[in-house]
Design a protein around this motif. Sequence first.
Motif, mmCIF file in Angstrom:
data_model
loop_
_atom_site.group_PDB
_atom_site.id
_atom_site.type_symbol
_atom_site.label_atom_id
_atom_site.label_comp_id
_atom_site.label_asym_id
_atom_site.label_seq_id
_atom_site.Cartn_x
_atom_site.Cartn_y
_atom_site.Cartn_z
ATOM 1 N N UNK A 115 0.884 -1.277 0.050
ATOM 2 C CA UNK A 115 -0.056 -0.435 0.162
ATOM 3 C C UNK A 115 1.159 1.136 -0.028
ATOM 4 N N UNK A 116 2.241 1.424 1.014
ATOM 5 C CA UNK A 116 2.901 2.734 0.913
ATOM 6 C C UNK A 116 4.006 2.680 -0.772
ATOM 7 N N UNK A 117 3.840 1.887 -0.901
ATOM 8 C CA UNK A 117 4.908 1.901 -1.971
ATOM 9 C C UNK A 117 3.915 1.811 -3.404
ATOM 10 N N UNK A 118 2.643 1.928 -3.477
ATOM 11 C CA UNK A 118 1.536 2.084 -4.354
ATOM 12 C C UNK A 118 0.973 3.416 -4.148
ATOM 13 N N UNK A 119 0.959 3.900 -2.951
ATOM 14 C CA UNK A 119 1.069 5.328 -2.980
ATOM 15 C C UNK A 119 2.104 6.313 -3.117
ATOM 16 N N UNK A 120 3.244 5.839 -2.735
ATOM 17 C CA UNK A 120 4.689 6.770 -3.499
ATOM 18 C C UNK A 120 4.741 6.563 -4.917
#
Length: 559
Positions: A115-120
């Motif tokens: 999720x964090x990677x996708x938001x980045x």
Amino acid sequence: MSTAFFERHRATLEQALQALEQRGYWSPYSESPSQRIYGDGAAQAGRLDYEKRLERPFVFSPEQAGGDQLAGAEVSPYGFALGIRYPRPDLDRLLPAMQLAAAGWRHAGPQVWSGVALEIVARLNARSFEIAHAVQHTTGQAFTMAFQAGGPHAQDRALEAIACAWQQLRAIPASARWEKPQGKHAPLVMQKSWRIVPRGIGLVIGCCTFPTWNSYPGLFANLATGNAVIVKPHPGAILPLAITVEVAREVIAEAGFNPDIVTLAAHDAADTGMARTLALRPEIGLIDFTGSSANGDWLETHARQAEVYTEKSGINQIIIDSTDNLAGMAHNIAFSLALYSGQMCTTPQNIYIPKEGIATPEGRVGFEDVAQAIVRALASLTVDASKAVEFLGAIQNEAVLQRIDAARQIGQVLLESTTLIHPQFPHARIRTPLVVQARRNEAIAQEYFGPVSFIIPVDDTATAIALAQRTASEHGALTLSGYSTDAAARQVMQDAAADAGVALSMNLTGGVFVNQSAAFSDFHGTGANPATNCALTDAAFVAKRFRVVQTREPVPNPA
């Protein structure tokens, strides 16, 4: 631990997984630098954000751990210094700080990591115009290419790596009840659980020509498998990756984690030991590298504590046997040689043409006429300098110019490399492609990275195929292109490409060029010849970035 980012991007991730399985065209990020897509004022705002970076220190907020010194002396290939200084890390302070930050990250789990990677990636997409200017003025790519390759296409590769990692991680259950029947006796019952354990700190070593496109797969594969990442840009192309790290740190902090999970290791060009010093640190568990074979081979040999993924030098080739569209073939080859002045790891170098010529619908065309068709098509692309600079871009560094000079000595110059003047940047380092007919009828077994290609006369198609196969097997290659209207010849080319471990493109005469590699469909590299030891992006690229550790315990018999 919140999975809000994962839920926000779940639909995109599911589409990416489907795209990986089907291998058709798909991209969630538009490659068109249109304000209809990116919003009114996006282009102007992105340019202004880039310009605000110039002639001042690059400051991370919150500040990155472990550095009081500054580094950086980037000079745009378009003729001016950027004047940006970046934090140069003290590794003895930075790496322990990263280990401390990684302790919380490693326990967050796959949904949070993804999720964090996708938001980045989503936020990087919103800043594509700023990144495009940063890529243009560090690599020399023309603006449209810098926008596409440095922005949406790189973001596609990032998403591809995240999806590939999620594909592997979701196959591992968190727990299971194991029950083995024992006939008349009570069954054996165990409660088992599995934990994903990241490898450690990942080191991503960037290149000077495609700093985002080549770095994002490793960066985001690491994050999506729970690893912290230190990004070491090439000293000539720091800004695009500094912006990337800045965005990553912002998102990580918003998610409630220490932003030192992702850091930047900038250094000056004279500080040649930074990469090797970092690579041998015991804290480094993963290394992603794009660059020369000498440096890549050194990493594979010496960084024994880490999993090492490399993309290195290679010699890309074209075999011409016959064609049903001589003009289309010549134009396609010409554009593939001219795009970004040949400064792509996929650009062809050696072009093999039978001495007796090739078959076409108009009859047999001699060797000289085929060679001249390519030369004329290439020359016509650069007649109008104002248009040519928009796909040639600028030469990234002086070493490329030296290779142009050296290549002239290989044989007869069929098309000279000349200087063009950019209408906006009069001091830009721009050269048209050089075409040389080799003196000897054998492969040029050295990479001349840049706007250099060799036309090589061969006895026949079989000889050309054998030369191409041997060259790729011994020296590496990322691409092989073939032209033939004969089914048997095409099959032999396919078999040779498979044996040499190189991707083959057949009969390209239209709007697809051998240099291009599409995320979610094309594997970039194979790991099956000396040019790469991995592929972007397959299961092998992500699976060793984590390990699975289990816990098991007997379940008491209720009786």
